[in-house]
Design an enzyme around this catalytic site. Structure first.
Site, PDB file in Angstrom:
ATOM      1  N   LYS A  62       2.407   7.953   6.373  1.00 26.26           N
ATOM      2  CA  LYS A  62       3.843   8.165   6.633  1.00 26.26           C
ATOM      3  C   LYS A  62       4.042   9.493   7.372  1.00 26.26           C
ATOM      4  CE  LYS A  62       6.041   6.107   2.527  1.00 26.26           C
ATOM      5  NZ  LYS A  62       6.846   6.456   1.331  1.00 26.26           N
TER       6      LYS A  62
ATOM      7  N   ASP B 211      11.393   6.503   1.206  1.00 22.89           N
ATOM      8  CA  ASP B 211      11.016   5.403   0.327  1.00 22.89           C
ATOM      9  C   ASP B 211      11.121   4.127   1.132  1.00 22.89           C
ATOM     10  OD1 ASP B 211      10.082   4.870  -2.425  1.00 22.89           O
ATOM     11  OD2 ASP B 211      11.686   3.396  -2.350  1.00 22.89           O
TER      12      ASP B 211
ATOM     13  N   GLY C 257      -0.866   0.130   5.107  1.00 23.74           N
ATOM     14  CA  GLY C 257      -0.122  -0.708   4.173  1.00 23.74           C
ATOM     15  C   GLY C 257      -0.152  -2.183   4.564  1.00 23.74           C
TER      16      GLY C 257
ATOM     17  N   ASP D  57       0.894  -3.503   7.294  1.00 25.34           N
ATOM     18  CA  ASP D  57       0.974  -3.713   8.750  1.00 25.34           C
ATOM     19  C   ASP D  57       0.119  -4.878   9.269  1.00 25.34           C
ATOM     20  OD1 ASP D  57       2.905  -1.850   9.287  1.00 25.34           O
ATOM     21  OD2 ASP D  57       1.509  -0.264   9.868  1.00 25.34           O
TER      22      ASP D  57
ATOM     23  N   LYS E 264       5.229   0.001  17.502  1.00 23.72           N
ATOM     24  CA  LYS E 264       5.679  -0.025  16.094  1.00 23.72           C
ATOM     25  C   LYS E 264       6.860   0.936  15.902  1.00 23.72           C
ATOM     26  CE  LYS E 264       4.631   0.809  11.290  1.00 23.72           C
ATOM     27  NZ  LYS E 264       3.785   1.330  10.226  1.00 23.72           N
TER      28      LYS E 264
ATOM     29  N   ARG F  70      10.959   2.581   9.770  1.00 23.66           N
ATOM     30  CA  ARG F  70      10.859   4.048   9.763  1.00 23.66           C
ATOM     31  C   ARG F  70      11.293   4.618  11.109  1.00 23.66           C
ATOM     32  NH1 ARG F  70       6.347   4.013   7.922  1.00 23.66           N
ATOM     33  NH2 ARG F  70       7.088   4.216   5.792  1.00 23.66           N
TER      34      ARG F  70
END
Ligand code: ITT
Length: 203
Positions: free
Chosen positions: A14, A72, A158, A160, A180, A186
């Protein structure tokens, strides 16, 4: 504007995406891996909004006066009534790896027999900005797509390799990170954060 941003996460994937998207606004972007003395927050909220705020305020309590951003996020799958949702990080078990989570997701999807478009879902992300124990802003983003039948691609993290965004044939694991960021939950929430940062600068 602030010269330093602390991302209230232990997930360095992240942080890397956040650096790629809003890195130019800050001299440095750190995360909680740079502050090992800070304990893991207890994410006992029932929504992304609640858990995002919990993480932001937990970091703020330990890092007085730091400019903090919490993320989150998670994946909602329609054929699974919105699961894994806020439990995305722990779907494969309490200490689950990303691979464990993907394995459980494929297993659960297999049980539903859902195929093609009925494997629809979305990523969601809620960002919370806190400074000196005050909530300054909240930004959300989502990205619609379908869940693949098998993992494809080595990029991202994750879920993806299982997520095909609407309008594409490849998973986020196969698409370039710039693509992406244009499409993702995000990326969209961070675009709103960027607008907000620009407004703060012009005040
Ligand atoms: P922190 O709580 O320390 O921020 P975390 O990884 O536990 O790290 P979350 O509680 O927000 O973060 O859980 C997010 C889950 O959703 C986790 O399993 C991620 O792998 C997954 N996820 C979030 N964003 C994703 C993305 O862009 N691509 C793939 N999976 C993602």
């Amino acid at each position: 504007m602030q010269s330093r941003l602390v991302v209230a996460t232990h997930n360095s994937h992240k942080t890397e995406e956040i650096r790629e998207i809003v890195g130019s606004f800050f001299e440095e972007i750190l995360d909680l891996n740079d502050f090992p003395e800070i304990p893991e927050a207890v994410e006992d909220g029932t929504t992304f909004e609640e858990n995002s705020a919990i993480k932001a305020f937990a970091a703020s309590a330990m890092l007085t006066n730091a400019f903090i951003l919490a993320d989150d996020s998670g994946l909602e799958v329609d054929a699974l009534d919105g699961a894994p949702g806020v439990y995305s990080a722990r779907y494969g078990g309490e200490k689950a790896t990303d691979a464990d989570n993907r394995k459980r997701l494929l297993e659960e999807l297999g049980k539903t027999g859902a195929k093609g478009k009925s494997r629809s879902g979305r990523f969601r992300c809620v960002l919370t900005v806190v400074k000196a124990d005050r909530k300054l802003a909240v930004f959300s983003g989502s990205c619609e797509g379908i869940l693949a039948n098998e993992e494809k691609g080595e990029g991202g993290f994750g879920y993806d390799p299982l997520f095909i965004p609407d309008g594409y044939c490849e998973t986020f694991g196969q698409l370039a990170s710039e693509v992406k960021h244009e499409l993702s939950h995000r990326g969209k929430a961070l675009a709103l954060f960027s607008d907000w940062l620009r407004q703060q600068d012009s005040k």
